[in-house]
Design an enzyme around this catalytic site. Structure first.
Site, mmCIF file in Angstrom:
data_model
loop_
_atom_site.group_PDB
_atom_site.id
_atom_site.type_symbol
_atom_site.label_atom_id
_atom_site.label_comp_id
_atom_site.label_asym_id
_atom_site.label_seq_id
_atom_site.Cartn_x
_atom_site.Cartn_y
_atom_site.Cartn_z
ATOM 1 N N ASN A 123 0.864 -1.176 0.000
ATOM 2 C CA ASN A 123 0.000 0.000 0.000
ATOM 3 C C ASN A 123 0.904 1.231 0.000
ATOM 4 O O ASN A 123 1.492 1.566 1.026
ATOM 5 C CB ASN A 123 -0.900 -0.038 1.246
ATOM 6 C CG ASN A 123 -1.750 1.205 1.373
ATOM 7 O OD1 ASN A 123 -1.794 2.042 0.470
ATOM 8 N ND2 ASN A 123 -2.430 1.339 2.505
ATOM 9 N N LYS A 128 0.089 4.241 -0.247
ATOM 10 C CA LYS A 128 -0.560 5.421 0.346
ATOM 11 C C LYS A 128 -0.314 6.647 -0.556
ATOM 12 O O LYS A 128 -0.247 6.485 -1.766
ATOM 13 C CB LYS A 128 -0.081 5.627 1.782
ATOM 14 C CG LYS A 128 -0.228 4.327 2.600
ATOM 15 C CD LYS A 128 0.002 4.497 4.075
ATOM 16 C CE LYS A 128 -0.167 3.146 4.765
ATOM 17 N NZ LYS A 128 -0.038 3.215 6.217
ATOM 18 N N HIS A 139 -9.450 1.285 4.948
ATOM 19 C CA HIS A 139 -8.152 1.401 5.626
ATOM 20 C C HIS A 139 -8.300 2.291 6.859
ATOM 21 O O HIS A 139 -9.091 3.243 6.856
ATOM 22 C CB HIS A 139 -7.114 1.986 4.665
ATOM 23 C CG HIS A 139 -5.725 1.898 5.213
ATOM 24 N ND1 HIS A 139 -5.231 2.828 6.094
ATOM 25 C CD2 HIS A 139 -4.767 0.968 5.052
ATOM 26 C CE1 HIS A 139 -3.998 2.475 6.430
ATOM 27 N NE2 HIS A 139 -3.688 1.348 5.820
ATOM 28 N N GLU A 183 -6.624 4.633 7.997
ATOM 29 C CA GLU A 183 -6.448 6.076 7.767
ATOM 30 C C GLU A 183 -7.732 6.697 7.237
ATOM 31 O O GLU A 183 -8.021 7.857 7.514
ATOM 32 C CB GLU A 183 -5.253 6.307 6.826
ATOM 33 C CG GLU A 183 -3.938 6.094 7.561
ATOM 34 C CD GLU A 183 -2.862 5.407 6.755
ATOM 35 O OE1 GLU A 183 -2.913 5.442 5.514
ATOM 36 O OE2 GLU A 183 -1.962 4.799 7.380
ATOM 37 N N GLU A 238 -5.216 -4.915 10.470
ATOM 38 C CA GLU A 238 -4.208 -3.886 10.674
ATOM 39 C C GLU A 238 -4.482 -3.173 11.995
ATOM 40 O O GLU A 238 -5.278 -2.222 12.039
ATOM 41 C CB GLU A 238 -4.255 -2.867 9.531
ATOM 42 C CG GLU A 238 -3.960 -3.472 8.167
ATOM 43 C CD GLU A 238 -3.363 -2.439 7.221
ATOM 44 O OE1 GLU A 238 -2.327 -2.748 6.619
ATOM 45 O OE2 GLU A 238 -3.903 -1.330 7.098
ATOM 46 N N GLY A 242 2.714 2.291 10.816
ATOM 47 C CA GLY A 242 3.655 3.400 10.691
ATOM 48 C C GLY A 242 4.356 3.746 11.986
ATOM 49 O O GLY A 242 4.971 4.803 12.108
ATOM 50 N N SER A 297 3.619 -2.182 10.305
ATOM 51 C CA SER A 297 5.065 -2.272 10.518
ATOM 52 C C SER A 297 5.662 -3.624 10.118
ATOM 53 O O SER A 297 6.546 -4.147 10.803
ATOM 54 C CB SER A 297 5.420 -1.921 11.966
ATOM 55 O OG SER A 297 5.044 -0.581 12.255
HETATM 56 P P1 13P Z 1 3.189 0.351 7.664
HETATM 57 O O1 13P Z 1 3.687 -0.933 7.046
HETATM 58 O O2 13P Z 1 3.921 1.560 7.172
HETATM 59 O O3 13P Z 1 3.083 0.255 9.146
HETATM 60 O O4 13P Z 1 1.680 0.544 7.105
HETATM 61 C C1 13P Z 1 0.792 -0.508 7.186
HETATM 62 C C2 13P Z 1 -0.410 -0.165 6.401
HETATM 63 O O5 13P Z 1 -1.170 0.713 6.778
HETATM 64 C C3 13P Z 1 -0.676 -0.901 5.161
HETATM 65 O O6 13P Z 1 -1.942 -0.664 4.669
#
Ligand code: 13P
Length: 266
Positions: free
Chosen positions: A9, A11, A95, A97, A177, A183, A223
């Site tokens: 992803n 983003k 997601h 976010e 997740e 992150g 992560s």
């Molecule tokens: P990270 O791998 O940067 O923690 O992000 C995970 C994520 O949100 C994948 O959709």
């Protein structure tokens, strides 16, 4: 057996030249026919050029969101059919976010982001367009600390899969997740991931039946890095990964894919 699946992803990251360079390096690092599914999910404006960049490779394409209508007065939105036209196989939905970071703030200062109901409408629309939804669920740190993680997952799954035809269930990918692991560099331990995935599979069995649930893939995200991919993906109910930050570096993403192959295909 469930075919493992690792997706990146991206983003809202990368510019077009760096996206092209990343895919080009990834192509040289991946086996010609990996025994797992691999996808990249770039920004929607890069879907067409990335579709060309991955041509004749084992890499598939995914979008990061969509709007659950075919067409109409929805300024700024993109329909599943438009996404399909770019060559996408997958669409990430719900997601964290989008659920917790993007959107107007309510009186309590919290973001009133995407609801389970909206995720479910998107999920049905993506399936109807012939693509595979990657439905994200996961608890916040506050919810985990209060011992409510499993309740949150149960509620999100029920809401985000509402109205989905059980006949289509095996085409759905779930991504667990935990919000506190995204992150932050703090991944769930393999025990925490396995416990959550087991819980999710149990709820899927109640919803779609045991056979379907055993065939549905559940990715872990939060992560995931080259040094933890192997142990996370050795967990029996962890069928791959949804990778954020580490998918922006070809060497790291390829190492995670390799970890998944080692954990699940040997
Ligand atoms: P990270 O791998 O940067 O923690 O992000 C995970 C994520 O949100 C994948 O959709």
């Amino acid at each position: 057996m469930r075919r493992p699946f690792v997706a990146g992803n991206w983003k809202m990251n990368l510019d077009l030249p760096s996206a092209r360079a990343l895919v080009s390096e990834l192509r040289t690092r991946l086996p010609a026919a990996p025994p797992i599914d691999v996808a990249i999910c770039p920004s929607s404006v890069y879907l067409f050029p990335m579709a060309r960049a991955i041509a004749d490779s084992p890499i598939r394409l995914g979008a990061q969101n969509c709007y659950p209508e075919k067409s109409g007065a929805f300024t700024g939105e993109i329909s599943p059919q438009m996404i399909k036209e770019t060559g996408c196989t997958y669409v990430i939905l719900g997601h964290s976010e989008r659920r917790h970071t993007i959107g107007p703030k309510g009186p309590d200062g919290r973001v009133a982001g995407e609801s389970d109901e909206m995720v479910a409408a998107k999920c049905r629309a993506v399936l109807a367009a012939g693509m595979i939804p990657i439905v994200c669920v996961g608890e916040t740190l506050e919810e985990r600390d209060k011992g409510r993680a499993e309740d949150v997952l149960t509620r999100q799954l029920a809401g985000s899969l509402a109205g989905v035809d059980p006949a289509a269930s095996m085409d759905i990918v779930i991504a667990y997740e935990p919000v506190w692991a995204i992150g932050t560099g703090r991944n769930a331990t393999p025990e925490q991931a396995q416990e959550a995935h087991r819980h999710i599979r149990g709820r899927l069995a109640e919803r779609f039946g045991r056979d379907a649930a055993e065939r549905m893939r559940i990715q872990y995200g939060g992560s995931v890095k080259p040094d933890n991919a192997l142990t996370l993906m050795k967990c029996p109910d962890v069928d791959g990964a949804l990778v954020g930050g580490a998918s922006l570096k070809a060497a790291d993403f390829a190492a995670i894919i390799d970890g998944c192959i080692q954990a699940r295909c040997h």
